[in-house]
Motif scaffolding. Structure first.
Motif, PDB file in Angstrom:
ATOM      1  N   SER A  36      67.931  82.348 -26.659  1.00 39.31           N
ATOM      2  CA  SER A  36      66.912  82.978 -27.502  1.00 39.31           C
ATOM      3  C   SER A  36      65.775  83.443 -26.614  1.00 39.31           C
ATOM      4  O   SER A  36      65.588  82.934 -25.504  1.00 39.31           O
ATOM      5  CB  SER A  36      66.409  81.956 -28.524  1.00 39.31           C
ATOM      6  OG  SER A  36      65.139  82.282 -29.011  1.00 39.31           O
ATOM      7  N   THR A  37      64.983  84.374 -27.100  1.00 37.34           N
ATOM      8  CA  THR A  37      63.821  84.822 -26.335  1.00 37.34           C
ATOM      9  C   THR A  37      62.723  83.763 -26.308  1.00 37.34           C
ATOM     10  O   THR A  37      61.748  83.904 -25.589  1.00 37.34           O
ATOM     11  CB  THR A  37      63.240  86.126 -26.919  1.00 37.34           C
ATOM     12  OG1 THR A  37      62.920  85.913 -28.299  1.00 37.34           O
ATOM     13  CG2 THR A  37      64.234  87.273 -26.775  1.00 37.34           C
ATOM     14  N   HIS A  38      62.877  82.704 -27.080  1.00 38.51           N
ATOM     15  CA  HIS A  38      61.902  81.617 -27.088  1.00 38.51           C
ATOM     16  C   HIS A  38      62.053  80.694 -25.873  1.00 38.51           C
ATOM     17  O   HIS A  38      61.166  79.888 -25.606  1.00 38.51           O
ATOM     18  CB  HIS A  38      62.024  80.792 -28.376  1.00 38.51           C
ATOM     19  CG  HIS A  38      61.767  81.606 -29.601  1.00 38.51           C
ATOM     20  ND1 HIS A  38      60.529  82.119 -29.912  1.00 38.51           N
ATOM     21  CD2 HIS A  38      62.594  82.026 -30.582  1.00 38.51           C
ATOM     22  CE1 HIS A  38      60.599  82.802 -31.031  1.00 38.51           C
ATOM     23  NE2 HIS A  38      61.850  82.762 -31.461  1.00 38.51           N
ATOM     24  N   TYR A  39      63.172  80.796 -25.163  1.00 41.52           N
ATOM     25  CA  TYR A  39      63.400  79.954 -23.987  1.00 41.52           C
ATOM     26  C   TYR A  39      62.792  80.600 -22.751  1.00 41.52           C
ATOM     27  O   TYR A  39      62.639  81.822 -22.675  1.00 41.52           O
ATOM     28  CB  TYR A  39      64.896  79.727 -23.773  1.00 41.52           C
ATOM     29  CG  TYR A  39      65.498  78.797 -24.801  1.00 41.52           C
ATOM     30  CD1 TYR A  39      65.512  77.427 -24.601  1.00 41.52           C
ATOM     31  CD2 TYR A  39      66.032  79.297 -25.988  1.00 41.52           C
ATOM     32  CE1 TYR A  39      66.060  76.566 -25.548  1.00 41.52           C
ATOM     33  CE2 TYR A  39      66.586  78.449 -26.944  1.00 41.52           C
ATOM     34  CZ  TYR A  39      66.591  77.086 -26.715  1.00 41.52           C
ATOM     35  OH  TYR A  39      67.126  76.236 -27.647  1.00 41.52           O
ATOM     36  N   THR A  40      62.474  79.774 -21.766  1.00 39.80           N
ATOM     37  CA  THR A  40      61.848  80.272 -20.540  1.00 39.80           C
ATOM     38  C   THR A  40      62.832  81.104 -19.714  1.00 39.80           C
ATOM     39  O   THR A  40      64.042  80.891 -19.744  1.00 39.80           O
ATOM     40  CB  THR A  40      61.330  79.110 -19.662  1.00 39.80           C
ATOM     41  OG1 THR A  40      62.423  78.252 -19.347  1.00 39.80           O
ATOM     42  CG2 THR A  40      60.251  78.331 -20.366  1.00 39.80           C
ATOM     43  N   VAL A  41      62.269  82.041 -18.974  1.00 37.13           N
ATOM     44  CA  VAL A  41      63.055  82.893 -18.079  1.00 37.13           C
ATOM     45  C   VAL A  41      63.254  82.150 -16.762  1.00 37.13           C
ATOM     46  O   VAL A  41      62.280  81.740 -16.125  1.00 37.13           O
ATOM     47  CB  VAL A  41      62.353  84.245 -17.837  1.00 37.13           C
ATOM     48  CG1 VAL A  41      63.110  85.073 -16.804  1.00 37.13           C
ATOM     49  CG2 VAL A  41      62.206  85.010 -19.152  1.00 37.13           C
ATOM     50  N   ILE A  42      64.510  81.979 -16.372  1.00 37.11           N
ATOM     51  CA  ILE A  42      64.839  81.344 -15.091  1.00 37.11           C
ATOM     52  C   ILE A  42      64.633  82.357 -13.975  1.00 37.11           C
ATOM     53  O   ILE A  42      63.999  82.093 -12.971  1.00 37.11           O
ATOM     54  CB  ILE A  42      66.292  80.825 -15.096  1.00 37.11           C
ATOM     55  CG1 ILE A  42      66.481  79.766 -16.185  1.00 37.11           C
ATOM     56  CG2 ILE A  42      66.684  80.304 -13.727  1.00 37.11           C
ATOM     57  CD1 ILE A  42      67.933  79.410 -16.459  1.00 37.11           C
ATOM     58  N   THR A  43      65.197  83.545 -14.186  1.00 37.64           N
ATOM     59  CA  THR A  43      65.092  84.654 -13.242  1.00 37.64           C
ATOM     60  C   THR A  43      65.534  85.917 -13.974  1.00 37.64           C
ATOM     61  O   THR A  43      65.973  85.861 -15.116  1.00 37.64           O
ATOM     62  CB  THR A  43      65.961  84.408 -11.980  1.00 37.64           C
ATOM     63  OG1 THR A  43      65.647  85.396 -10.991  1.00 37.64           O
ATOM     64  CG2 THR A  43      67.441  84.437 -12.277  1.00 37.64           C
ATOM     65  N   THR A  44      65.430  87.050 -13.319  1.00 38.63           N
ATOM     66  CA  THR A  44      65.930  88.304 -13.879  1.00 38.63           C
ATOM     67  C   THR A  44      67.143  88.728 -13.069  1.00 38.63           C
ATOM     68  O   THR A  44      67.079  88.826 -11.844  1.00 38.63           O
ATOM     69  CB  THR A  44      64.853  89.403 -13.832  1.00 38.63           C
ATOM     70  OG1 THR A  44      63.724  88.967 -14.583  1.00 38.63           O
ATOM     71  CG2 THR A  44      65.375  90.696 -14.427  1.00 38.63           C
TER      72      THR A  44
END
Length: 103
Positions: A36-44
């Motif tokens: 979900s977009t609610h989770y943190t971004v690890i990397t792109t």
């Protein structure tokens, strides 16, 4: 006894490893800690990153990339790498430019 447990554990993991499929990203996409977009971004992940998909859930894909596990939007996953070849031009479809807005 320990040997039997080790064999059982190994056999349990084999189907999961065998079910992973190679795929490619179609654009730059956020690699997140959950589906979900609610989770943190690890990397792109960059366009044409080779990933191994493990699970699909509500349009999100659990994948591994360079030894890390995370989730990305299924909109940016392809089972073909044709779009990675020089000179490739997608058919006109009113699509997007590549980078996601929040995915």
């Amino acid at each position: 006894m320990f040997r039997n447990l080790l064999i059982a554990a190994t056999l349990t993991l084999l189907p999961a490893a065998a079910s992973a499929s190679e795929a490619w990203t179609t654009g730059g996409v956020n690699f997140r800690s959950g589906p979900s977009t609610h989770y943190t971004v690890i990397t792109t992940l960059p366009r044409c990153a080779v990933i191994h998909t493990h699970e699909w859930q509500d349009g999100w894909v659990r994948a591994s990339w360079q030894g890390r596990y995370g989730w990305l939007s299924g909109r940016y996953v392809s089972d073909s790498n044709a779009h990675c070849n020089a000179g490739y031009r997608p058919a006109p479809s009113g699509g997007h430019s590549g980078y996601s807005r929040g995915y």
